[in-house]
Design a protein around this motif. Structure first.
Motif: not given
Length: 645
Positions: A314, A317, A338-342, A363, A365-367
């Protein structure tokens, strides 16, 4: 009876004590004052006026960057002058500031050697000379600074080896020597500095094996040995430094495998950077269980096996693993991220991944800023969901089996600076939404099956440095709008298409362009005189078109031209004399209708550098007919394949 004198011995003594305890403009410490003046005198340039307050009208404890201690009668305890643009040397008088605890000269331009007198500063706690130009060796007398906790000499010009005297600085907590010109190996005595939490000795030119003694640094949190010439195996003891937070050994010549339980032996690990080495085997399976890991960088090794599942990572980066032999289904890999939101960087190019490029790519990360999954055996089309990755600055899906159109939604990625989609099988038109990408620097779409007109909206991409649409099936005329993009300086390549019409007059706006290739199209008309404004051109290819007229005199303005190919057109007239004055390395004028004498100066002296056809095409075609009849039904003549069927 006489009154007692007001100047009795007792009163005189009291007066002297009071006067002695009252600070003057120079304080009671002339030594510190003179040492600071000597420091200023050694500065040759002070562009920001950082030392303008260093004069006798102000007490030195109020000088910019100077800190004093009231406990010790206004003695100087700190000199803090980072980011001041100071140019000069460090005066040896710095050694007279005997109460100095901190000296910070980071981000200046100090040169010459660090004076040995710095060893006289027995109270010194912190030295930060990073980002300067200090030369010579590490001063040996620094070993006298027994209270030193922090020694930062990063990014200088220091030479020689890591001196043995550093081994006596047993209180050192941070030792940073990265980016210098040191030599020799990593000395085993560094293992004696058991208080170290940070050891940064990357980019120093060190060689040899990593000493086993470094495993004694049980408090180590940050280990940086990157970009040296280190060889051999990583000592197993380093994998047991349970406090390590960053493990950076990239850009060396290390080999071996990585223990599968690395995350359990290094439970605090956030950064694992082993890129550009010779490691083999599979990536450690335990990495898939780490909720702390932020960076996995293993690029350019020989890692094999299936790519891990990332669902539990999670905090991830940066996943940087190109140039290996990793494999797996790209759909599965991307879905597990998809769970790697950073996630900010995903680089998996040049591996053995297969499968379709899934809709789930949207899907991620938007980063996400960097996405490179090229040079794999992935197929399918580019999903329209890619438009969800609104932070992308680099998109590279080159040299794969992608088909279908480029989705219009790519125009939503307004932060894109680099698009590399070359060598695929992409079809349909270039979407006009590319005109929304005004920050683009590089647009490389060559080697596809794109067709239709080049969109005029590309003219909005006013920051382009490189435009390559070659080897497609683009038709229509060249939009003048794209030739007005004056920022293009590296490459403008539309070759191997079916473009028609004339070369727009707006070509003259490309004043900083180095390479212009419009060859192998169906262009006609004259070479515009405005081309003479492209004074930085080194490479001009217009061959295999239907351009006519004489070779224009305006080309003589292109004084830096090295490679000129005008072959296979309809140029007529004589060979202009100005071609002898250009510094051409290669010249091709063949397959035209030129006549007259061939010059003998300049590039024409080198027969291997020129290719010239002086007779009319009709005579050449007659020759080919004869050649075909008596030789072979398919010949290659002057680089041009000619069918004799």
């Amino acid at each position: 009876m006489r009154k007692p004198s007001i100047y009795s011995p007792l009163m005189v003594l009291l007066l002297l004590i009071i006067l002695a305890s009252t600070p003057s403009s120079r304080s009671n410490n002339e030594t510190d004052f003179e040492a600071l003046l000597a420091f200023k005198k050694a500065i040759r340039n002070d562009p920001l006026g950082a030392l303008s307050s260093w004069n006798e009208t102000t007490h030195f404890c109020r000088w910019n960057g100077v800190g004093c201690s009231k406990r010790h009668q206004n003695r100087v305890v700190s000199v803090y002058l980072r980011d001041q643009g100071l140019v000069g040397s460090l005066s040896p008088h710095i050694g007279n500031l005997s109460f100095l605890r901190i000296i910070d000269l980071k981000n200046n331009s100090f040169d010459s050697q660090i004076p040995e007198e710095i060893g006289r500063l027995r109270r010194l706690h912190s030295i930060n000379f990073s980002n300067n130009s200090f030369g010579g060796g590490i001063p040996r007398n620094v070993s006298q600074c027994k209270n030193l906790h922090y020694l930062n000499l990063i990014d200088n010009q220091l030479t020689g080896s890591i001196i043995p005297e550093i081994g006596s600085l047993v209180n050192l907590v941070r030792l940073s020597l990265t980016i210098n010109k040191l030599s020799g190996s990593i000395p085993p005595f560094l293992g004696n500095l058991t208080s170290l939490t940070q050891l940064s000795i990357g980019e120093c030119g060190l060689q040899g094996d990593i000493p086993e003694s470094l495993a004694q640094l049980r408090r180590m949190e940050w280990l940086n040995l990157r970009q040296n010439n280190l060889t051999g195996l990583i000592p197993l003891g380093l994998y047991n430094l349970s406090s390590v937070d960053a493990f950076v050994l990239s850009n060396n010549r290390l080999h071996g495998t990585i223990p599968s339980d690395i995350v359990f032996t290094l439970p605090k690990l956030r950064i694992l950077n082993l890129g550009l080495n010779h490691f083999t085997g599979e990536l450690p399976a335990s990495l898939a269980n780490s909720s702390r890991i932020e960076e996995i960088s293993v690029f350019s090794n020989n890692f094999t096996g299936e790519m891990m599942d990332f669902r539990r990572l999670s905090a991830l980066q940066y996943l940087i693993a190109p140039l290996n032999n990793l494999k797996g289904d790209m759909n599965t890999v991307l879905s597990s991220l998809e769970n790697c939101t950073n996630l900010q960087a995903l680089l998996l190019a040049d591996n053995l991944f297969t499968g379709l490029l899934p809709d789930s790519i949207g899907n991620l990360s938007t980063h996400l800023r960097l996405l490179d999954i090229g040079n794999n055996q992935i197929s399918g089309s580019i999903p329209s969901t890619i438009g969800n990755l609104v932070s992308l600055t680099i998109l590279r899906v080159a040299v794969t089996n992608l088909q279908g159109p480029i989705p219009w939604s790519i125009g939503k990625l307004v932060k894109l600076q680099h698009i590399f989609l070359y060598q695929n099988m992409l079809t349909k038109e270039i979407p006009s939404s590319f005109g929304n990408l005004t920050l683009l620097n590089h647009l490389l779409l060559w080697g596809n099956d794109l067709l239709g007109n080049i969109p005029q909206s590309l003219g909005n991409c006013s920051n382009l440095l490189q435009l390559d649409l070659s080897y497609n099936n683009l038709n229509g005329s060249i939009p003048p709008q794209i030739m007005r993009i004056s920022s293009i300086s590296i490459l403008f390549d539309l070759s191997y298409n079916v473009l028609m019409g004339t070369i727009p007059l707006e070509v003259g706006a490309l004043r900083n362009l180095g390479t212009l290739d419009l060859s192998h199209n169906r262009l006609s008309g004259l070479v515009p005189s405005s081309l003479s404004s492209c004074v930085m051109l080194e490479w001009l290819h217009l061959q295999s078109n239907s351009i006519q007229g004489e070779i224009p005199d305006s080309l003589k303005a292109l004084r830096g031209l090295q490679d000129l190919d005008l072959s296979d057109n309809n140029f007529s007239g004589t060979i202009p004399g100005f071609l002898t004055e250009l510094r051409l390395l290669n010249l091709n004028l063949s397959f035209n209708t030129l006549h007259g004498e061939v010059p003998t100066r300049g590039v024409f002296r080198n027969e291997s550098a020129i290719l010239i056809r002086l007779l009319f095409r009709i005579y050449f075609e007659s020759f080919l007919v004869y050649f075909c009849v008596v030789t072979h039904p398919l010949v290659k003549f002057c680089g041009r394949i000619v069918s004799c069927g």
